[in-house]
Write a protein that holds these residues in place. Structure first.
Motif, short mmCIF file in Angstrom:
data_model
loop_
_atom_site.label_atom_id
_atom_site.label_comp_id
_atom_site.label_asym_id
_atom_site.label_seq_id
_atom_site.Cartn_x
_atom_site.Cartn_y
_atom_site.Cartn_z
N MET A 211 0.83 -1.20 0.00
CA MET A 211 0.00 0.00 0.00
C MET A 211 0.87 1.26 0.00
O MET A 211 0.63 2.18 -0.77
CB MET A 211 -0.93 0.02 1.22
N PHE A 212 1.90 1.28 0.83
CA PHE A 212 2.76 2.46 0.90
C PHE A 212 3.55 2.64 -0.39
O PHE A 212 3.69 3.76 -0.89
CB PHE A 212 3.69 2.40 2.11
N SER A 213 4.05 1.56 -0.95
CA SER A 213 4.80 1.64 -2.22
C SER A 213 3.89 2.15 -3.34
O SER A 213 4.26 3.03 -4.12
CB SER A 213 5.36 0.28 -2.62
N CYS A 214 2.70 1.59 -3.39
CA CYS A 214 1.72 1.99 -4.41
C CYS A 214 1.37 3.46 -4.24
O CYS A 214 1.34 4.22 -5.22
CB CYS A 214 0.48 1.10 -4.26
N SER A 215 1.14 3.89 -3.00
CA SER A 215 0.79 5.29 -2.74
C SER A 215 1.93 6.23 -3.14
O SER A 215 1.68 7.31 -3.71
CB SER A 215 0.45 5.50 -1.26
N ALA A 216 3.15 5.81 -2.87
CA ALA A 216 4.31 6.63 -3.24
C ALA A 216 4.38 6.77 -4.76
O ALA A 216 4.67 7.86 -5.28
CB ALA A 216 5.59 6.02 -2.69
N GLU A 217 4.11 5.67 -5.48
CA GLU A 217 4.12 5.73 -6.94
C GLU A 217 3.06 6.70 -7.46
O GLU A 217 3.27 7.39 -8.46
CB GLU A 217 3.90 4.33 -7.52
N CYS A 218 1.90 6.72 -6.79
CA CYS A 218 0.84 7.67 -7.19
C CYS A 218 1.35 9.11 -7.11
O CYS A 218 1.02 9.95 -7.96
CB CYS A 218 -0.38 7.53 -6.29
#
Length: 138
Positions: free
Chosen positions: A32-39
């Motif tokens: 979730m955190f990796s995905c959010s950072a990519e956003c």
């Protein structure tokens, strides 16, 4: 619930929850955190698009947490109903003229049985939760 029974039950449930958190939830949090950072790394997206992207990243973890919470609530409800049944039996016994030590003994055995029965349900509940957590699309 008698203190020793309550402590035993609490320890078993805590162990299960820690296992689920360590083996499943923590990995989902990382994704979730990796995905959010990519956003946030998309300069051409609007603020709204970034927020929608982050919301999508949070969805699997929110589903997982809801699943675990729901399952634990059902488990607690069943245990509560069982112990309430013990209290009803104790009241009936007391109303029929039984002495307090006999009533206490009945409640202790009955609650102990509830705890034993519910502790025996934990492995199947854990298995079901793990299968459901594994089936949440990432």
């Amino acid at each position: 619930m008698a203190e020793a029974h309550q402590m035993r039950m609490q320890n078993e449930v805590e162990e299960m929850v820690q296992s689920l958190e360590r083996d499943h939830i923590r990995k989902m949090q990382g994704r979730m955190f990796s995905c959010s950072a990519e956003c946030c790394d998309r300069p051409s997206d609007s603020m709204s698009q970034v927020h929608q992207c982050i919301d999508r990243c949070h969805t699997p973890l929110a589903k997982a947490q809801g699943l675990v919470t729901s399952e634990l609530e059902k488990f607690q409800d069943r245990l509560t109903r069982c112990t309430m049944h013990c209290n009803d039996k104790a009241k009936d016994l007391f109303d029929s003229g039984a002495k307090e030590p006999a009533v206490r003994s009945l409640v202790e055995r009955c609650v102990g049985s509830c705890v034993d029965d519910h502790i025996n349900l934990i492995p199947s509940m854990t298995r079901r939760l793990k299968e459901n957590l594994d089936s949440i699309p990432q």
